[in-house]
Design a protein around this motif. Structure first.
Motif, PDB file in Angstrom:
ATOM      1  N   ALA A  63     -19.240  49.079 -12.198  1.00 52.33           N
ATOM      2  CA  ALA A  63     -19.912  47.939 -11.574  1.00 52.33           C
ATOM      3  C   ALA A  63     -21.188  47.634 -12.350  1.00 52.33           C
ATOM      4  O   ALA A  63     -21.857  48.532 -12.859  1.00 52.33           O
ATOM      5  CB  ALA A  63     -20.255  48.261 -10.119  1.00 52.33           C
ATOM      6  N   CYS A 115     -17.106  43.794 -12.649  1.00 44.58           N
ATOM      7  CA  CYS A 115     -16.545  45.112 -12.945  1.00 44.58           C
ATOM      8  C   CYS A 115     -16.027  45.097 -14.376  1.00 44.58           C
ATOM      9  O   CYS A 115     -15.216  44.239 -14.743  1.00 44.58           O
ATOM     10  CB  CYS A 115     -15.393  45.437 -12.002  1.00 44.58           C
ATOM     11  SG  CYS A 115     -15.821  45.396 -10.238  1.00 44.58           S
ATOM     12  N   LYS A 165     -18.575  43.173  -4.037  1.00 44.19           N
ATOM     13  CA  LYS A 165     -17.306  43.893  -3.965  1.00 44.19           C
ATOM     14  C   LYS A 165     -17.412  45.202  -4.743  1.00 44.19           C
ATOM     15  O   LYS A 165     -18.222  45.332  -5.663  1.00 44.19           O
ATOM     16  CB  LYS A 165     -16.174  43.045  -4.553  1.00 44.19           C
ATOM     17  CG  LYS A 165     -15.914  41.749  -3.795  1.00 44.19           C
ATOM     18  CD  LYS A 165     -14.782  40.965  -4.452  1.00 44.19           C
ATOM     19  CE  LYS A 165     -14.505  39.670  -3.712  1.00 44.19           C
ATOM     20  NZ  LYS A 165     -13.403  38.895  -4.350  1.00 44.19           N
ATOM     21  N   SER A 166     -16.571  46.148  -4.375  1.00 43.43           N
ATOM     22  CA  SER A 166     -16.519  47.407  -5.108  1.00 43.43           C
ATOM     23  C   SER A 166     -15.558  47.257  -6.283  1.00 43.43           C
ATOM     24  O   SER A 166     -14.751  46.323  -6.331  1.00 43.43           O
ATOM     25  CB  SER A 166     -16.056  48.545  -4.196  1.00 43.43           C
ATOM     26  OG  SER A 166     -14.757  48.276  -3.687  1.00 43.43           O
ATOM     27  N   HIS A 205     -21.965  48.646  -1.869  1.00 42.81           N
ATOM     28  CA  HIS A 205     -21.311  48.692  -3.162  1.00 42.81           C
ATOM     29  C   HIS A 205     -22.337  48.964  -4.257  1.00 42.81           C
ATOM     30  O   HIS A 205     -23.514  48.619  -4.127  1.00 42.81           O
ATOM     31  CB  HIS A 205     -20.582  47.375  -3.431  1.00 42.81           C
ATOM     32  CG  HIS A 205     -19.610  46.991  -2.356  1.00 42.81           C
ATOM     33  ND1 HIS A 205     -18.553  47.797  -1.997  1.00 42.81           N
ATOM     34  CD2 HIS A 205     -19.543  45.896  -1.552  1.00 42.81           C
ATOM     35  CE1 HIS A 205     -17.863  47.211  -1.018  1.00 42.81           C
ATOM     36  NE2 HIS A 205     -18.449  46.065  -0.727  1.00 42.81           N
ATOM     37  N   LYS A 206     -21.889  49.552  -5.338  1.00 41.95           N
ATOM     38  CA  LYS A 206     -22.780  49.884  -6.443  1.00 41.95           C
ATOM     39  C   LYS A 206     -23.470  48.633  -6.973  1.00 41.95           C
ATOM     40  O   LYS A 206     -22.866  47.574  -7.099  1.00 41.95           O
ATOM     41  CB  LYS A 206     -21.998  50.566  -7.559  1.00 41.95           C
ATOM     42  CG  LYS A 206     -21.563  51.986  -7.210  1.00 41.95           C
ATOM     43  CD  LYS A 206     -20.876  52.657  -8.388  1.00 41.95           C
ATOM     44  CE  LYS A 206     -20.519  54.103  -8.048  1.00 41.95           C
ATOM     45  NZ  LYS A 206     -19.850  54.780  -9.190  1.00 41.95           N
TER      46      LYS A 206
END
Length: 215
Positions: free
Chosen positions: A58, A209, A50-51, A44-45
């Motif tokens: 992110a 996010c 979590k993405s 993931h970034k």
């Protein structure tokens, strides 16, 4: 026959040891089934757990640890500020990002112990509407802090800057034009009873996010 059983037992034990070394970490936590099947875990970034959904960026902000390990700021998969990039320093480390495109606009560091507070005041005043602001403390972020600078951060959505004190740790993500308090902020006080390091609290790490600005 006895020798054969001994060899078989030895092979079995070696096999168990190999599996344990290969598929378990030093804390004896099992890795996911994907690892057993030889598949790569999803990346993931910013290395987040979590993405993020579409139309979200992110981010990960890590404060400094005492006056030894510098902070880092990552946004949309790109490290904006870190010791490796050699663009961090004692005090507050701040990155400005375009809230629509996610592109870095400016990054700077402000010495809050012996620096010129007017430099930070000017920096914050010139932030344009729709800009995302990411900030991480390092060593000391509050000695030079005044009411005027605190007010700028409150305008960006901070709830904790008014209580920020000497050698406190603080990570924050806000935005110019934010109508409410930012949900992305963590603050830990410098307290002798709870400090992890001699004279400093433990570092803070915050990820999440943030929605992009939609025109």
């Amino acid at each position: 026959a006895g020798m054969i059983r001994y060899v078989a037992l030895l092979i079995t034990l070696l096999g168990i040891w190999f599996v344990m070394q290969t598929y378990f970490d030093h804390r004896w936590k099992a890795i996911s089934l994907r690892s057993w099947l030889g598949k790569q875990l999803p990346q993931h970034k910013c290395g987040n757990q979590k993405s993020c959904s579409q139309n979200y960026f992110a981010f990960k902000i890590i404060s400094g640890a005492a006056n030894v390990v510098g902070p880092s700021i990552c946004f949309d998969g790109t490290v904006l500020m870190s010791s490796v990039k050699n663009n961090i320093g004692r005090g507050l480390n701040i990155a400005l990002v375009n809230g629509t495109s996610g592109q870095l606009l400016k990054a700077d560091t402000f010495d809050m112990y012996s620096g010129d507070i007017n430099k930070l005041d000017t920096f914050l005043r010139e932030i344009k509407h729709g800009t995302i602001v990411l900030s991480a403390s390092y060593d000391d972020a509050a000695t030079k802090m005044n009411d005027q600078v605190r007010a700028h951060f409150v305008e960006l959505g901070s709830s904790h800057v008014s209580h920020l004190g000497f050698r406190d740790n603080w990570v924050f993500l806000g935005a110019k034009g934010l109508m409410n308090k930012s949900p992305f902020e963590e603050h830990i006080k410098n307290a002798k009873e709870t400090n992890k390091y001699n004279g400093w609290p433990e570092l803070l790490e915050m990820e999440g996010c943030v929605p992009m600005k939609m025109d």
